[in-house]
Write a protein that holds these residues in place. Sequence first.
Motif, PDB file in Angstrom:
ATOM      1  N   LEU A 155       0.814  -1.214   0.000  1.00  0.00           N
ATOM      2  CA  LEU A 155       0.000   0.000   0.000  1.00  0.00           C
ATOM      3  C   LEU A 155       0.858   1.278   0.000  1.00  0.00           C
ATOM      4  O   LEU A 155       0.317   2.386   0.053  1.00  0.00           O
ATOM      5  N   LYS A 156       2.196   1.091  -0.033  1.00  0.00           N
ATOM      6  CA  LYS A 156       3.150   2.218  -0.090  1.00  0.00           C
ATOM      7  C   LYS A 156       2.950   3.204   1.075  1.00  0.00           C
ATOM      8  O   LYS A 156       2.928   4.421   0.889  1.00  0.00           O
ATOM      9  N   LEU A 157       2.830   2.665   2.277  1.00  0.00           N
ATOM     10  CA  LEU A 157       2.551   3.501   3.442  1.00  0.00           C
ATOM     11  C   LEU A 157       3.801   4.141   4.041  1.00  0.00           C
ATOM     12  O   LEU A 157       3.706   4.939   4.969  1.00  0.00           O
ATOM     13  N   ASP A 158       4.992   3.774   3.540  1.00  0.00           N
ATOM     14  CA  ASP A 158       6.207   4.461   3.987  1.00  0.00           C
ATOM     15  C   ASP A 158       6.411   5.765   3.208  1.00  0.00           C
ATOM     16  O   ASP A 158       7.371   6.491   3.452  1.00  0.00           O
ATOM     17  N   GLY A 159       5.511   6.037   2.277  1.00  0.00           N
ATOM     18  CA  GLY A 159       5.639   7.272   1.490  1.00  0.00           C
ATOM     19  C   GLY A 159       5.581   6.982   0.006  1.00  0.00           C
ATOM     20  O   GLY A 159       6.294   6.118  -0.495  1.00  0.00           O
ATOM     21  N   SER A 160       4.711   7.655  -0.710  1.00  0.00           N
ATOM     22  CA  SER A 160       4.626   7.569  -2.169  1.00  0.00           C
ATOM     23  C   SER A 160       4.075   8.897  -2.667  1.00  0.00           C
ATOM     24  O   SER A 160       3.499   9.662  -1.891  1.00  0.00           O
ATOM     25  N   PRO A 161       4.247   9.200  -3.967  1.00  0.00           N
ATOM     26  CA  PRO A 161       3.781  10.492  -4.478  1.00  0.00           C
ATOM     27  C   PRO A 161       2.286  10.736  -4.289  1.00  0.00           C
ATOM     28  O   PRO A 161       1.847  11.873  -4.214  1.00  0.00           O
ATOM     29  N   ILE A 162       1.500   9.652  -4.164  1.00  0.00           N
ATOM     30  CA  ILE A 162       0.049   9.846  -4.039  1.00  0.00           C
ATOM     31  C   ILE A 162      -0.433   9.804  -2.589  1.00  0.00           C
ATOM     32  O   ILE A 162      -1.595  10.059  -2.304  1.00  0.00           O
ATOM     33  N   LEU A 163       0.492   9.497  -1.646  1.00  0.00           N
ATOM     34  CA  LEU A 163       0.093   9.397  -0.244  1.00  0.00           C
ATOM     35  C   LEU A 163      -0.112  10.791   0.359  1.00  0.00           C
ATOM     36  O   LEU A 163       0.575  11.740   0.026  1.00  0.00           O
ATOM     37  N   THR A 164      -1.086  10.903   1.253  1.00  0.00           N
ATOM     38  CA  THR A 164      -1.257  12.105   2.080  1.00  0.00           C
ATOM     39  C   THR A 164      -1.412  11.622   3.521  1.00  0.00           C
ATOM     40  O   THR A 164      -1.636  10.426   3.769  1.00  0.00           O
ATOM     41  N   GLN A 257      13.001  13.757  -5.783  1.00  0.00           N
ATOM     42  CA  GLN A 257      11.620  14.109  -5.405  1.00  0.00           C
ATOM     43  C   GLN A 257      11.597  15.228  -4.364  1.00  0.00           C
ATOM     44  O   GLN A 257      10.578  15.884  -4.165  1.00  0.00           O
ATOM     45  N   PHE A 258      12.731  15.454  -3.680  1.00  0.00           N
ATOM     46  CA  PHE A 258      12.806  16.524  -2.686  1.00  0.00           C
ATOM     47  C   PHE A 258      12.844  17.922  -3.312  1.00  0.00           C
ATOM     48  O   PHE A 258      12.787  18.914  -2.587  1.00  0.00           O
ATOM     49  N   LEU A 259      12.924  18.001  -4.638  1.00  0.00           N
ATOM     50  CA  LEU A 259      13.003  19.313  -5.292  1.00  0.00           C
ATOM     51  C   LEU A 259      11.645  19.996  -5.393  1.00  0.00           C
ATOM     52  O   LEU A 259      11.573  21.178  -5.709  1.00  0.00           O
ATOM     53  N   LYS A 260      10.573  19.241  -5.134  1.00  0.00           N
ATOM     54  CA  LYS A 260       9.249  19.880  -5.200  1.00  0.00           C
ATOM     55  C   LYS A 260       8.466  19.609  -3.920  1.00  0.00           C
ATOM     56  O   LYS A 260       8.667  18.582  -3.271  1.00  0.00           O
ATOM     57  N   PRO A 261       7.564  20.518  -3.540  1.00  0.00           N
ATOM     58  CA  PRO A 261       6.792  20.321  -2.306  1.00  0.00           C
ATOM     59  C   PRO A 261       6.003  19.016  -2.369  1.00  0.00           C
ATOM     60  O   PRO A 261       5.345  18.730  -3.371  1.00  0.00           O
ATOM     61  N   PRO A 262       6.073  18.192  -1.307  1.00  0.00           N
ATOM     62  CA  PRO A 262       5.387  16.898  -1.319  1.00  0.00           C
ATOM     63  C   PRO A 262       3.920  17.016  -0.935  1.00  0.00           C
ATOM     64  O   PRO A 262       3.522  17.943  -0.230  1.00  0.00           O
ATOM     65  N   ARG A 263       3.133  16.047  -1.383  1.00  0.00           N
ATOM     66  CA  ARG A 263       1.752  15.949  -0.902  1.00  0.00           C
ATOM     67  C   ARG A 263       1.735  15.335   0.493  1.00  0.00           C
ATOM     68  O   ARG A 263       0.872  15.654   1.303  1.00  0.00           O
ATOM     69  N   PHE A 264       2.680  14.423   0.743  1.00  0.00           N
ATOM     70  CA  PHE A 264       2.752  13.724   2.019  1.00  0.00           C
ATOM     71  C   PHE A 264       3.764  14.430   2.916  1.00  0.00           C
ATOM     72  O   PHE A 264       4.970  14.358   2.695  1.00  0.00           O
ATOM     73  N   LEU A 265       3.260  15.166   3.919  1.00  0.00           N
ATOM     74  CA  LEU A 265       4.128  15.881   4.857  1.00  0.00           C
ATOM     75  C   LEU A 265       4.506  14.909   5.972  1.00  0.00           C
ATOM     76  O   LEU A 265       3.771  14.745   6.943  1.00  0.00           O
ATOM     77  N   SER A 266       5.632  14.252   5.800  1.00  0.00           N
ATOM     78  CA  SER A 266       6.023  13.179   6.706  1.00  0.00           C
ATOM     79  C   SER A 266       6.705  13.720   7.953  1.00  0.00           C
ATOM     80  O   SER A 266       7.869  14.126   7.921  1.00  0.00           O
ATOM     81  N   GLY A 267       5.969  13.701   9.071  1.00  0.00           N
ATOM     82  CA  GLY A 267       6.557  14.070  10.357  1.00  0.00           C
ATOM     83  C   GLY A 267       7.543  13.032  10.851  1.00  0.00           C
ATOM     84  O   GLY A 267       8.306  13.272  11.776  1.00  0.00           O
ATOM     85  N   GLY A 268       7.540  11.871  10.199  1.00  0.00           N
ATOM     86  CA  GLY A 268       8.474  10.813  10.562  1.00  0.00           C
ATOM     87  C   GLY A 268       9.778  10.862   9.802  1.00  0.00           C
ATOM     88  O   GLY A 268      10.768  10.272  10.229  1.00  0.00           O
ATOM     89  N   GLY A 269       9.812  11.558   8.643  1.00  0.00           N
ATOM     90  CA  GLY A 269      11.050  11.505   7.867  1.00  0.00           C
ATOM     91  C   GLY A 269      11.149  12.430   6.677  1.00  0.00           C
ATOM     92  O   GLY A 269      11.923  12.168   5.765  1.00  0.00           O
ATOM     93  N   GLY A 270      10.399  13.534   6.661  1.00  0.00           N
ATOM     94  CA  GLY A 270      10.295  14.327   5.442  1.00  0.00           C
ATOM     95  C   GLY A 270      11.210  15.521   5.287  1.00  0.00           C
ATOM     96  O   GLY A 270      11.230  16.151   4.229  1.00  0.00           O
ATOM     97  N   LEU A 271      11.984  15.890   6.323  1.00  0.00           N
ATOM     98  CA  LEU A 271      12.696  17.172   6.272  1.00  0.00           C
ATOM     99  C   LEU A 271      14.062  17.097   5.596  1.00  0.00           C
ATOM    100  O   LEU A 271      14.737  16.072   5.609  1.00  0.00           O
TER     101      LEU A 271
END
Length: 403
Positions: A155-164, A257-271
């Motif tokens: 289900l790509k729950l660790d992060g994918s372009p379509i995840l929010t 993928q870090f060059l554009k703002p993500p849909r999935f704002l990952s508080g676990g690993g996005g910064l």
Amino acid sequence: MSESVVAGLSKNRLERITRHLDEKYIQPGKLPGALTLVARHGQVVWCQAQGLRDVERQQPMERDTVFRVYSMTKPVTAIAMMQLYEQGKFLLNDPVHKYIPSWKDLRVFKSGHYPDFKTEPATTTMTIRDLFTHTSGLTYGFTERTPVDAAYRKLKLDGSPILTLDKLVDRLAELPLEFSPGTAWNYSVSTDVLGYLVQQLSGQPLDEYFEEHIFKPLGMSETGFHVRPDQQERFAACYLYQPGDTKKLQDDPTRSQFLKPPRFLSGGGGLVSTIDDYFRFAQALCQGGEYQGERIIGRKTLEFMRRNHLPGGQDLPAMSTGGFSEIPYAGSGFGLGFSVKTNVPDSHTIGSEGEYGWGGLAGTHFMVDPSEDLVMIFMTQLIPSRAYPVRQELRALTYGALV
């Protein structure tokens, strides 16, 4: 050679870090490059860039290099959530389903494979503290250990372009837990769920909340969920460890993928961040929640966060079910958002009880030692973080410089 001592640290001894990293890791090609910072009593005593930030383009590692800090995002999310705790927005023993109603009747994995799981009712109720301490029963797909984490990968729950964040929370409601909350420790997407709760409790998107309440007050102008155009030429390449102590390009900084703002704002690993930006955050933690006159968290709140919150005061070896952590298990417990050293001899590395910190997937790491008023930050970009024991070696080198 006379010894140069600043803030109780020998600069001659700190220079061993440069030699060690160069001879053992950078010259042999194991690490592309490294950037290490050591500070004491609020003063940066030593900061050294070595090797390359981009091997393919022969770009040197520099002090203002931008890094994917991955799970070093987690302590930022934990501070954000505890800011809201200080405002009376929630209690740590609140059930998570109070804020995510679809999580009211979570079940625990018994057997089977997605989507045909056999489950049983959880014997305990997941609390917000379980999310902070990774005792929630959630997992990560990349651990590749159980049929449950296989479902996360599918289900790509660790992060994918379509995840929010909304989609993550909805999907997790449909999947079983690995165990009943509070009964074991397993590194997981728990902190992403905390990020979702920050949004729910504050009424702000996670990126805006971080900017207003943490980054702007601390002057962290280089930290965010994507690399801005003005940062792109300073953005490091990321590499993947290969058997035989080699590496291959994992993420090209010109196409990341870090060059554009993500849909999935990952508080676990996005910064992404720089070493000086992250130092401002780490130094605020070292100074009881305040840096250069700006307080991001109360002193007693931070004291509470950096205690061992595992049930019954247990340590990670006693509670861990999975094989993955950003630090060795031995001698460590877990607080509200970071590991906490509880037993120095058991840890097999020098340090202090009460020392705390965390690391990221690509090898970054930070450590705060309140008793020594010491901060150490290490940046590199090699996945996975456990490829080499650099973090333990850096502890020996850093603490060995105290005089």
